[in-house]
Scaffold this active site. Structure first.
Site, short mmCIF file in Angstrom:
data_model
loop_
_atom_site.label_atom_id
_atom_site.label_comp_id
_atom_site.label_asym_id
_atom_site.label_seq_id
_atom_site.Cartn_x
_atom_site.Cartn_y
_atom_site.Cartn_z
N SER A 131 0.85 -1.20 0.00
CA SER A 131 0.00 0.00 0.00
C SER A 131 0.87 1.24 0.00
CB SER A 131 -0.86 -0.01 1.27
OG SER A 131 -1.50 1.23 1.44
N TYR A 155 -1.67 -0.82 10.66
CA TYR A 155 -1.96 -1.42 9.35
C TYR A 155 -0.78 -1.19 8.40
CZ TYR A 155 -3.71 -1.65 4.58
OH TYR A 155 -3.83 -1.92 3.23
N LYS A 159 2.21 -3.82 6.48
CA LYS A 159 2.57 -3.88 5.05
C LYS A 159 4.09 -3.72 4.89
CE LYS A 159 -1.49 -4.59 3.41
NZ LYS A 159 -1.83 -5.87 2.77
P1 NAD Z 1 -11.00 -6.96 1.08
O1 NAD Z 1 -11.21 -6.97 2.55
O2 NAD Z 1 -12.15 -6.67 0.21
O3 NAD Z 1 -10.36 -8.34 0.61
C1 NAD Z 1 -9.52 -9.11 1.43
C2 NAD Z 1 -9.98 -10.56 1.28
O4 NAD Z 1 -9.11 -11.38 2.07
C3 NAD Z 1 -11.40 -10.78 1.78
O5 NAD Z 1 -12.11 -11.56 0.85
C4 NAD Z 1 -11.21 -11.52 3.11
O6 NAD Z 1 -12.29 -12.37 3.39
C5 NAD Z 1 -9.91 -12.25 2.85
N1 NAD Z 1 -9.11 -12.57 4.05
C6 NAD Z 1 -8.78 -11.74 5.05
N2 NAD Z 1 -8.01 -12.39 5.95
C7 NAD Z 1 -7.85 -13.65 5.49
C8 NAD Z 1 -7.16 -14.79 5.96
N3 NAD Z 1 -6.46 -14.76 7.10
N4 NAD Z 1 -7.21 -15.93 5.23
C9 NAD Z 1 -7.91 -15.98 4.08
N5 NAD Z 1 -8.60 -14.93 3.58
C10 NAD Z 1 -8.56 -13.77 4.28
O7 NAD Z 1 -9.80 -5.91 0.80
P2 NAD Z 1 -9.29 -5.34 -0.58
O8 NAD Z 1 -9.65 -3.90 -0.64
O9 NAD Z 1 -9.66 -6.23 -1.70
O10 NAD Z 1 -7.72 -5.40 -0.32
C11 NAD Z 1 -6.94 -6.50 -0.73
C12 NAD Z 1 -5.53 -6.29 -0.25
O11 NAD Z 1 -5.03 -5.06 -0.75
C13 NAD Z 1 -5.39 -6.22 1.27
O12 NAD Z 1 -4.21 -6.88 1.65
C14 NAD Z 1 -5.29 -4.73 1.53
O13 NAD Z 1 -4.58 -4.47 2.71
C15 NAD Z 1 -4.55 -4.25 0.31
N6 NAD Z 1 -4.78 -2.84 -0.02
C16 NAD Z 1 -6.06 -2.40 -0.22
C17 NAD Z 1 -6.27 -1.06 -0.53
C18 NAD Z 1 -7.66 -0.52 -0.77
O14 NAD Z 1 -7.83 0.69 -0.88
N7 NAD Z 1 -8.69 -1.36 -0.88
C19 NAD Z 1 -5.19 -0.16 -0.63
C20 NAD Z 1 -3.91 -0.67 -0.42
C21 NAD Z 1 -3.71 -2.01 -0.12
C1 UD1 Z 2 -7.06 5.28 3.68
C2 UD1 Z 2 -6.06 4.71 4.64
C3 UD1 Z 2 -4.96 4.02 3.86
C4 UD1 Z 2 -5.55 2.97 2.93
C5 UD1 Z 2 -6.58 3.65 2.03
C6 UD1 Z 2 -7.26 2.72 1.10
C7 UD1 Z 2 -6.18 6.22 6.56
C8 UD1 Z 2 -5.46 7.22 7.38
N1 UD1 Z 2 -5.53 5.78 5.48
O1 UD1 Z 2 -6.39 6.18 2.88
O2 UD1 Z 2 -4.06 3.41 4.73
O3 UD1 Z 2 -4.52 2.38 2.16
O4 UD1 Z 2 -7.57 4.27 2.86
O5 UD1 Z 2 -8.00 1.74 1.81
O6 UD1 Z 2 -7.28 5.82 6.88
N2 UD1 Z 2 -12.56 11.57 3.41
C9 UD1 Z 2 -13.63 12.40 3.70
N3 UD1 Z 2 -14.77 11.84 4.19
C10 UD1 Z 2 -14.92 10.49 4.39
C11 UD1 Z 2 -13.82 9.66 4.08
C12 UD1 Z 2 -12.66 10.23 3.62
O7 UD1 Z 2 -13.55 13.61 3.54
O8 UD1 Z 2 -15.98 10.04 4.83
C13 UD1 Z 2 -11.33 12.16 2.85
C14 UD1 Z 2 -10.08 11.88 3.63
O9 UD1 Z 2 -9.86 12.84 4.59
C15 UD1 Z 2 -9.03 11.87 2.50
C16 UD1 Z 2 -9.79 11.38 1.28
O10 UD1 Z 2 -11.17 11.58 1.57
O11 UD1 Z 2 -8.61 13.20 2.24
C17 UD1 Z 2 -9.57 9.91 0.99
O12 UD1 Z 2 -9.85 9.15 2.16
P1 UD1 Z 2 -9.89 7.54 2.14
O13 UD1 Z 2 -10.78 7.09 1.04
O14 UD1 Z 2 -10.22 7.09 3.52
O15 UD1 Z 2 -8.43 7.12 1.71
P2 UD1 Z 2 -7.00 7.49 2.39
O16 UD1 Z 2 -7.17 8.40 3.54
O17 UD1 Z 2 -6.11 7.94 1.31
#
Ligand code: NAD
Ligand code: UD1
Length: 349
Positions: A131, A155, A159
C-alpha cells in the site's frame, strides 16, 4: 496448458477484480479465502461474468496444513501452482489502531505461514498487496519507490513488515521473486456492475461513502477538513480504477516469470491527484446524482495530499492506468445502484 496461480483473498474487492482479469488472460486461478470480509457469492458472480469456473477453497492463510493440501492437489492434477498473488489481509486503519494484534497476526503471521507453505511446495514467486500507506508523511511528491518507508499506523506497519520479510525471503534463495505492489486509492467497480466494493458497516473510505449517500443509504457525506494546503483545501489522493489496478497484477505475474529473481516494488497509481470536492463534483456530473455534504474537522492521521510516480510500473511492468475519474464514478455508481445492499442481499447467481 494454463498456468495455475494461487490467489489469497480472491473474493475481496480487489482480488475479485483481479480474478476476472486472470481468467480473461488465460490463467487457472485457485482462490483461498476465509470470507471474513467477503462472501462466496462474489465467486459465483465472477463465474457468471467470465463464463469460466472458479476453483476455490474456504480457508485461512494462517492454516499451513490447508495451504499444503491446496498446493499438493494442484501438483497432483498436473497443474502445479507457479505463483501466488497475496491479497488476503485486514485493511481498516482505525481498526488496526484499536486491535493491532489482529493485524499483526492476520497480515504478518499469515504471510509468513503462506511463505512456509510456498517453500514446502517449492513455489518461488509471489505478488504482494502492499500500500502507498507504507510511505507515511510525504517528504516529496510524487512518491517514488525510493521514498523512505515510515508508516504511521499498525496497518501500514504490517505492510512494511511483510515487504521486509519478502526481501529477506528472496535474499535467502537466489531463485525467489517477490513483487510488492504499492496501491494508491482504488475506487469504482467492474464496468458490468456485477462485482464491486461491499464494505461491512459504515464505510471508512471516501468513495463507498459517496455512493451510499447517492443511493440514499446515508443522509450526507462528512468532508474531513477544508483547510489543507491544497487547491480547494480538501485532501488530495491518487484514485485509480479497480479494474486498472487488477490488470496490474496480471502484469506483475508476467514480470515475475520473466525477470531475473529478486525483490521489487512498484507504485500502482495514475500519477494524478484529485481533491475530495473534485471527486464529489465529478461524481455528481457523471451520474446525475446529488451528494450532499458538510465540512467537518480533519480526520486524525490523514495527510494533506499524496499521489504516485507510476513511471517504474510503466517501464518495467508495461502497466499504466487508462480509466478516468468519470469512468470510476460511472462504474462505481452502476455497481452501487444495481446492488444497493452490496453482496448481502443480492440474488445469488
Ligand atoms: P478486502 O477486505 O475486500 O479483501 C480481502 C480478502 O481477504 C477478503 O475476501 C477476506 O475475506 C480475505 N481474508 C482476510 N483475511 C484472510 C485470511 N487470514 N485468510 C484468508 N482470507 C482472508 O480488501 P481489498 O480492498 O480487496 O484489499 C486487498 C488487499 O489489498 C489487502 O491486503 C489490503 O490491505 C490491500 N490494499 C487495499 C487497498 C484498498 O484501498 N482497498 C489499498 C492498499 C492495499
Ligand atoms: C485510507 C487509509 C490508507 C488505505 C486507504 C485505502 C487512513 C489514514 N488511510 O487512505 O491506509 O490504504 O484508505 O484503503 O485511513 N474523506 C472524507 N470523508 C470520508 C472519508 C474520507 O472527507 O468520509 C477524505 C479523507 O480525509 C481523505 C480522502 O477523503 O482526504 C480519501 O480518504 P480515504 O478514502 O479514507 O483514503 P485514504 O485516507 O487515502
Amino acid at each position: 496448458m494454463a498456468t495455475s496461480i494461487l490467489i489469497t483473498g480472491g473474493a475481496g474487492y480487489i482480488g475479485s477484480h483481479a480474478l476476472v482479469e486472470f481468467l480473461a488472460a488465460g490463467y487457472r486461478p485457485i482462490v483461498v479465502d476465509n470470507f471474513c470480509n467477503s462472501s462466496p457469492d462474489v465467486l459465483r458472480r465472477v463465474e457468471a461474468l467470465t463464463g469460466f469456473p472458479v476453483v476455490w477453497h474456504r480457508g485461512d492463510v494462517r492454516d499451513e496444513g490447508m495451504l499444503n493440501a491446496v498446493f499438493s492437489q494442484a501438483r497432483q492434477e498436473g497443474m502445479p501452482i507457479d505463483c501466488v498473488v497475496h491479497f488476503a489481509g485486514l485493511k481498516a486503519v482505525g481498526e488496526s489502531v484499536a486491535q493491532p494484534l489482529d493485524y499483526y497476526d492476520n497480515n504478518v503471521h499469515g504471510s509468513v505461514v503462506l511463505l512456509r507453505a510456498m517453500d514446502r511446495a517449492q513455489v518461488k514467486r509471489i505478488v504482494f498487496s502492499s500500500s502507498a500507506t507504507v510511505y507515511g508523511e510525504p517528504l516529496s511528491l510524487p512518491y517514488t519507490e525510493s521514498h523512505p518507508l515510515a508508516p504511521a499506523n499498525p496497518y501500514g506497519r504490517t505492510k512494511a513488515m511483510v515487504e521486509a520479510v519478502l526481501a529477506d525471503w528472496c535474499a535467502s534463495d537466489a531463485a525467489r521473486t517477490a513483487v510488492n505492489l504499492r496501491y494508491f486509492n482504488p475506487i469504482g467497480a467492474h464496468p458490468s456492475g456485477k462485482i464491486g466494493e461491499s464494505p461491512r458497516g459504515t464505510p471508512n473510505n471516501l468513495f463507498p461513502y459517496i455512493t451510499q449517500v447517492a443511493v440514499g443509504k446515508r443522509a450526507k457525506l462528512s468532508v474531513f477538513g477544508n483547510d489543507y494546503p491544497t487547491s480547494d483545501g480538501t485532501g488530495v489522493r491518487d484514485y485509480l480504477h479497480v479494474s486498472d489496478l487488477a490488470m496490474g497484477h496480471v502484469k506483475a505475474v508476467e514480470y515475475a516469470s520473466r525477470v531475473a529473481p529478486g525483490c521489487f516494488a512498484f507504485n500502482l497509481g495514475t500519477g494524478r491527484g484529485t481533491s475530495v470536492l473534485e471527486l464529489i463534483r465529478t461524481f455528481e456530473t457523471a451520474t446525475g446524482r446529488p451528494v450532499p455534504y458538510e465540512i467537518l474537522a480533519r480526520r486524525p492521521g490523514d495527510v494533506a495530499q499524496m499521489w504516485a510516480d507510476p513511471t517504474a510500473a510503466h517501464e518495467k511492468l508495461g502497466w499504466w492506468a487508462s480509466r478516468s475519474i468519470e469512468d470510476m464514478c460511472r462504474d462505481g455508481w452502476r455497481w452501487q445502484s444495481q446492488n444497493p445492499d452490496g453482496y448481502a442481499e443480492c440474488p445469488t447467481i
